[in-house]
Design a protein around this motif. Structure first.
Motif, PDB file in Angstrom:
ATOM      1  N   GLU A 156      13.602   4.660  -5.121  1.00  0.00           N
ATOM      2  CA  GLU A 156      12.732   3.868  -5.985  1.00  0.00           C
ATOM      3  C   GLU A 156      12.062   4.786  -6.991  1.00  0.00           C
ATOM      4  O   GLU A 156      11.597   5.879  -6.639  1.00  0.00           O
ATOM      5  CB  GLU A 156      11.691   3.146  -5.129  1.00  0.00           C
ATOM      6  N   ASP A 157      11.988   4.373  -8.237  1.00  0.00           N
ATOM      7  CA  ASP A 157      11.339   5.168  -9.265  1.00  0.00           C
ATOM      8  C   ASP A 157       9.837   5.233  -8.988  1.00  0.00           C
ATOM      9  O   ASP A 157       9.226   4.258  -8.532  1.00  0.00           O
ATOM     10  CB  ASP A 157      11.600   4.537 -10.637  1.00  0.00           C
ATOM     11  N   ILE A 158       9.229   6.406  -9.274  1.00  0.00           N
ATOM     12  CA  ILE A 158       7.804   6.597  -9.005  1.00  0.00           C
ATOM     13  C   ILE A 158       6.951   5.605  -9.781  1.00  0.00           C
ATOM     14  O   ILE A 158       5.889   5.177  -9.315  1.00  0.00           O
ATOM     15  CB  ILE A 158       7.376   8.050  -9.333  1.00  0.00           C
ATOM     16  N   GLU A 174       5.333   6.889  -3.265  1.00  0.00           N
ATOM     17  CA  GLU A 174       6.749   7.225  -3.390  1.00  0.00           C
ATOM     18  C   GLU A 174       7.564   6.562  -2.288  1.00  0.00           C
ATOM     19  O   GLU A 174       7.155   6.526  -1.138  1.00  0.00           O
ATOM     20  CB  GLU A 174       6.963   8.740  -3.342  1.00  0.00           C
ATOM     21  N   ARG A 175       8.732   6.025  -2.673  1.00  0.00           N
ATOM     22  CA  ARG A 175       9.670   5.438  -1.736  1.00  0.00           C
ATOM     23  C   ARG A 175      11.068   5.943  -2.081  1.00  0.00           C
ATOM     24  O   ARG A 175      11.396   6.153  -3.245  1.00  0.00           O
ATOM     25  CB  ARG A 175       9.666   3.900  -1.833  1.00  0.00           C
ATOM     26  N   ARG A 176      11.880   6.118  -1.057  1.00  0.00           N
ATOM     27  CA  ARG A 176      13.257   6.527  -1.290  1.00  0.00           C
ATOM     28  C   ARG A 176      13.984   5.479  -2.121  1.00  0.00           C
ATOM     29  O   ARG A 176      13.787   4.283  -1.945  1.00  0.00           O
ATOM     30  CB  ARG A 176      13.988   6.725   0.046  1.00  0.00           C
ATOM     31  N   GLY A 200       6.126   2.573  -7.769  1.00  0.00           N
ATOM     32  CA  GLY A 200       5.046   2.786  -6.819  1.00  0.00           C
ATOM     33  C   GLY A 200       3.682   2.818  -7.477  1.00  0.00           C
ATOM     34  O   GLY A 200       2.703   2.290  -6.939  1.00  0.00           O
ATOM     35  N   THR A 241      -0.144  10.640   4.258  1.00  0.00           N
ATOM     36  CA  THR A 241      -0.851  10.135   3.081  1.00  0.00           C
ATOM     37  C   THR A 241      -2.345  10.374   3.218  1.00  0.00           C
ATOM     38  O   THR A 241      -2.942  10.079   4.267  1.00  0.00           O
ATOM     39  CB  THR A 241      -0.581   8.628   2.909  1.00  0.00           C
ATOM     40  N   ASP A 299       1.339  11.624  -2.538  1.00  0.00           N
ATOM     41  CA  ASP A 299       2.531  10.871  -2.937  1.00  0.00           C
ATOM     42  C   ASP A 299       3.081   9.944  -1.858  1.00  0.00           C
ATOM     43  O   ASP A 299       3.818   9.004  -2.160  1.00  0.00           O
ATOM     44  CB  ASP A 299       3.635  11.815  -3.419  1.00  0.00           C
ATOM     45  N   PRO A 327       0.576  13.449  -8.300  1.00  0.00           N
ATOM     46  CA  PRO A 327       0.448  12.109  -8.879  1.00  0.00           C
ATOM     47  C   PRO A 327      -0.932  11.920  -9.493  1.00  0.00           C
ATOM     48  O   PRO A 327      -1.938  12.385  -8.942  1.00  0.00           O
ATOM     49  CB  PRO A 327       0.662  11.177  -7.677  1.00  0.00           C
TER      50      PRO A 327
END
Length: 410
Positions: free
Chosen positions: A361-363, A357-359, A366, A403, A353, A304
């Motif tokens: 969900e588009d990056i 990042e979330r399940r 985030g 993280t 990430d 990222p």
């Protein structure tokens, strides 16, 4: 979908399986009619009471494990937010009309979290299917003697499975603890960077295994007024990932001290990663800060993009030099790098990430959330900003991936 014909309370009561809703303190919040019937208790004997005050273990059975197993499962669901299907359990129940008389009962329980809108566990749904009659019916057939032996063996195997699962969970917990200690040893607080102010954070995932693949590094280059800042993320988790992480972090730190720029440092890291088992597909980002020229030179290996926040709160993602992760190409190809200028008061952020990042969900969602948080808090000192970012971006239910974060005031 919600609609005028959807009465979920009526659905709950009509479920053929016995279902109870428990608070996180394991107090009955609600039960359906099937559960009342199975339990042999009235609603008033259940609602508002602690589960194991109503259903303790049979004191006449020194080998009873039903209460201990059920308690462990319910607490695990409340803590992790993950459902748990239990093995077949013998859990005797005291006759409500004959105190001191215990009935031998067999159950197949499933425990499921009920999530609040913010993703935290609000209640635990405890569903039970009674299989006592099935066991008795099989034992009463003409081949009853053999069937009784088979049923006893089935129950024994179910208990053994429960014990194996508990040992595995404890082993995973021990591995997580060891991996976190190893991670802590390999990610020390950064040394003072002259008059430059920086903050670093590492937050492990909530799960037992999803830890210890992320790293950060800050290096003052000898002989020049430059600082190399880097983060990386190893594919995999646990002790193995922590070991690979330590090797790659050390290699990139050493390469940064002699490289002409971040692209060359990542080139060296990529070549080294080919000889390290488990290093394939690792991502990393590196930024060289030139304090004299007031420039940021950066390169990314599938990671990222770093973020640069200007004094007016405008956030730019440094995404003009992104290449595939380490080892993704069959042949070595020099990596790209790009450069941008900065002014006094800017803030540089590097992160892994797990922060964005979330399940499901588009990056980009985030990244937008990160940019908004940075813009709101950019005027604060690095430590305060780092804590604010974690507060804004970590979901209430906890991180599903570890993280790492670096915040540097330029």
């Amino acid at each position: 979908m919600n609609g005028p014909g959807n009465d979920y309370k009526a659905v709950f009561q009509a479920l053929p399986a016995g279902v109870a809703l428990l608070t996180l303190d394991l107090v009955y919040a609600d039960v359906n009619e099937a559960y009342v019937s199975l339990s042999g208790r009235t609603r008033s004997q259940l609602i508002g009471r602690f589960l194991f005050d109503v259903f303790p273990d049979n004191p006449g059975d020194p080998a009873a494990t039903g209460m201990r197993n059920l308690y462990a499962s319910l607490r695990r669901v409340a803590a992790t937010g993950e459902p748990d299907t239990m093995a077949l359990q013998r859990y005797d129940v005291e006759d409500s009309e004959r105190p001191g008389v215990w009935q031998e009962r067999y159950w197949s329980p499933v425990n499921v979290p009920v999530l609040a809108p913010d993703g935290t566990v609000a209640l635990v749904l405890h569903r039970v299917e009674e299989v006592t009659e099935l066991i008795r019916a099989r034992a009463g057939r003409p081949e009853g003697g053999r069937a009784r032996v088979l049923e006893a063996e089935l129950y024994t195997r179910a208990r053994e499975l429960q014990e194996v699962n508990e040992r595995l969970r404890k082993a995973h917990a021990r591995e997580r603890e060891v991996a976190l200690h190893l991670q802590e040893a390999m990610l020390p607080a950064p040394r003072p960077l002259g008059h430059h102010r920086a903050a670093v954070r590492y937050r492990p995932a909530k799960g037992a295994l999803n830890v210890c693949g992320d790293w950060y590094d800050l290096v003052d280059m000898p002989g020049s007024n430059r600082t190399a800042v880097a983060v990386g993320d190893v594919v995999g988790h646990g002790l193995r990932a922590a070991g690979v992480m330590g090797q790659l972090r050390s290699a990139l730190s050493a390469a940064s001290r002699v490289a002409t720029g971040p692209a060359q440092a990542l080139d060296v890291l990529g070549l080294y990663a080919r000889s390290v088992e488990g290093a394939e597909s690792t991502t990393a980002a590196s930024v060289f800060v030139d304090w004299n020229a007031r420039t940021l030179t950066y390169s990314s290996a599938g990671h990222p993009p770093p973020a640069l926040c200007r004094p007016d709160g405008t956030v730019t993602f440094l995404d003009q030099a992104t290449d595939p992760p380490l080892g993704a190409r069959p042949d070595h190809v020099p990596r790209p790098q790009s450069q941008t200028v900065f002014t006094d008061g800017c803030v540089l952020l590097l992160y892994t990430d797990g922060l964005v990042e979330r399940r499901h969900e588009d990056i980009d969602t985030g990244l937008a959330r990160l940019a908004g948080s940075v813009a709101r808090h950019h005027a604060t000192d690095p430590d305060t900003l780092a804590d604010a970012l974690l507060g804004d971006l970590i979901p209430p239910a906890g991180l599903t991936d570890d993280t790492a974060l670096i915040v540097m005031r330029l």
